[in-house]
Scaffold this motif. Structure first.
Motif, mmCIF file in Angstrom:
data_model
loop_
_atom_site.group_PDB
_atom_site.id
_atom_site.type_symbol
_atom_site.label_atom_id
_atom_site.label_comp_id
_atom_site.label_asym_id
_atom_site.label_seq_id
_atom_site.Cartn_x
_atom_site.Cartn_y
_atom_site.Cartn_z
ATOM 1 N N HIS A 116 0.843 -1.198 0.000
ATOM 2 C CA HIS A 116 0.000 0.000 0.000
ATOM 3 C C HIS A 116 0.875 1.244 0.000
ATOM 4 O O HIS A 116 1.539 1.552 0.983
ATOM 5 C CB HIS A 116 -0.953 -0.034 1.202
ATOM 6 C CG HIS A 116 -2.007 -1.078 1.045
ATOM 7 N ND1 HIS A 116 -3.316 -0.769 0.765
ATOM 8 C CD2 HIS A 116 -1.934 -2.436 1.084
ATOM 9 C CE1 HIS A 116 -4.024 -1.886 0.642
ATOM 10 N NE2 HIS A 116 -3.198 -2.916 0.842
ATOM 11 N N ARG A 117 0.858 1.929 -1.126
ATOM 12 C CA ARG A 117 1.582 3.186 -1.295
ATOM 13 C C ARG A 117 0.621 4.338 -1.035
ATOM 14 O O ARG A 117 -0.577 4.129 -0.830
ATOM 15 C CB ARG A 117 2.172 3.273 -2.713
ATOM 16 C CG ARG A 117 3.138 2.144 -3.065
ATOM 17 C CD ARG A 117 4.428 2.313 -2.331
ATOM 18 N NE ARG A 117 5.401 1.276 -2.699
ATOM 19 C CZ ARG A 117 6.605 1.228 -2.197
ATOM 20 N NH1 ARG A 117 7.014 2.132 -1.345
ATOM 21 N NH2 ARG A 117 7.430 0.263 -2.538
ATOM 22 N N ALA A 118 1.108 5.558 -1.086
ATOM 23 C CA ALA A 118 0.270 6.723 -0.795
ATOM 24 C C ALA A 118 -0.910 6.851 -1.746
ATOM 25 O O ALA A 118 -2.030 7.161 -1.319
ATOM 26 C CB ALA A 118 1.108 7.991 -0.820
ATOM 27 N N THR A 119 -0.692 6.589 -3.035
ATOM 28 C CA THR A 119 -1.754 6.834 -4.015
ATOM 29 C C THR A 119 -2.157 5.594 -4.801
ATOM 30 O O THR A 119 -2.990 5.687 -5.705
ATOM 31 C CB THR A 119 -1.295 7.913 -5.023
ATOM 32 O OG1 THR A 119 -0.108 7.456 -5.685
ATOM 33 C CG2 THR A 119 -1.033 9.233 -4.319
ATOM 34 N N ARG A 120 -1.564 4.460 -4.482
ATOM 35 C CA ARG A 120 -1.874 3.256 -5.247
ATOM 36 C C ARG A 120 -1.452 2.025 -4.462
ATOM 37 O O ARG A 120 -0.779 2.127 -3.438
ATOM 38 C CB ARG A 120 -1.159 3.271 -6.594
ATOM 39 C CG ARG A 120 0.356 3.175 -6.469
ATOM 40 C CD ARG A 120 1.071 3.325 -7.808
ATOM 41 N NE ARG A 120 2.508 3.215 -7.639
ATOM 42 C CZ ARG A 120 3.207 2.092 -7.694
ATOM 43 N NH1 ARG A 120 2.599 0.948 -7.917
ATOM 44 N NH2 ARG A 120 4.519 2.096 -7.525
ATOM 45 N N GLN A 122 0.789 -1.221 -4.985
ATOM 46 C CA GLN A 122 1.818 -1.860 -5.808
ATOM 47 C C GLN A 122 1.654 -3.364 -5.684
ATOM 48 O O GLN A 122 1.521 -3.899 -4.586
ATOM 49 C CB GLN A 122 3.195 -1.431 -5.309
ATOM 50 C CG GLN A 122 4.352 -2.119 -5.976
ATOM 51 C CD GLN A 122 5.693 -1.706 -5.359
ATOM 52 O OE1 GLN A 122 5.763 -0.778 -4.576
ATOM 53 N NE2 GLN A 122 6.743 -2.428 -5.710
#
Length: 191
Positions: A116-120, A122
């Motif tokens: 879980h990345r800031a905007t998506r 991966q």
């Protein structure tokens, strides 16, 4: 006994935990001022560098475990203000990584981990993510090792990978960690 590929990942997780234990045990000899002093490195102090390892380990281990912690992992980029709390926190995340690697099977290695990345989110193969994590840890431990060279505490040897004939040299540390050579190498009667 695990396949050679699975055994490699498991032994990497144990080696990572041992290297962290060895480095942080040496750091207990630092004064708080030495721990916090400005130094040359990617991060400006031992405190910042060692906390970075912890924070990123928490981020990736959470993802490997199926969690959604994401960038909240670094809401506080230096959660541990002193060596004892950092040593305990790092040992806890190292145990989680070892447990994850111990339960892996071949299909788990080639499975997908969601990071879980800031905007998506991966999507990464688990084996690749583990290799990335191990490389990250080695890279920053090396920087901390170099920083430690500029203190009153001699840096410990971190450049070995459980050479068989050197087992007696790490037996005390393995005892402290509750490990044995048989446990790490998946030998019958391990424990």
């Amino acid at each position: 006994m695990a396949s050679p590929v699975l055994q490699t990942f498991r032994s990497m997780a144990y080696n990572n935990g041992w290297a962290n234990h060895r480095l942080l045990s040496a750091c207990t000899g630092l004064t708080q001022d030495e721990f916090e002093a400005l130094r040359t490195g990617f991060f400006p102090s031992l405190r910042a560098t060692l906390n970075h390892i912890l924070v990123i380990d928490r981020f990736y281990v959470d993802a490997l475990e199926g969690g959604t912690l994401g960038p909240a992992a670094w809401a506080d980029d230096q959660p541990c203000r002193d060596i004892p709390s950092l040593h305990a926190a790092q040992a806890a995340v190292d145990r989680r990584l070892i447990a994850f690697c111990e339960q892996l099977d071949e299909s788990g290695l080639t499975g997908c981990t969601q990071v879980h990345r800031a905007t998506r989110i991966q999507h990464e193969r688990t084996d690749r993510l583990l290799l990335h994590l191990f490389q990250h840890q080695i890279h920053h431990r090396g920087q901390a090792h170099a920083m430690l060279s500029g203190t009153s505490v001699p840096p410990p040897q971190l450049d070995e990978f459980f050479a068989e004939e050197e087992a007696p040299l790490r037996s005390r540390e393995f005892s402290d960690l509750g490990w044995s050579e048989a446990l790490i190498w998946g030998e019958t009667g391990a424990g």
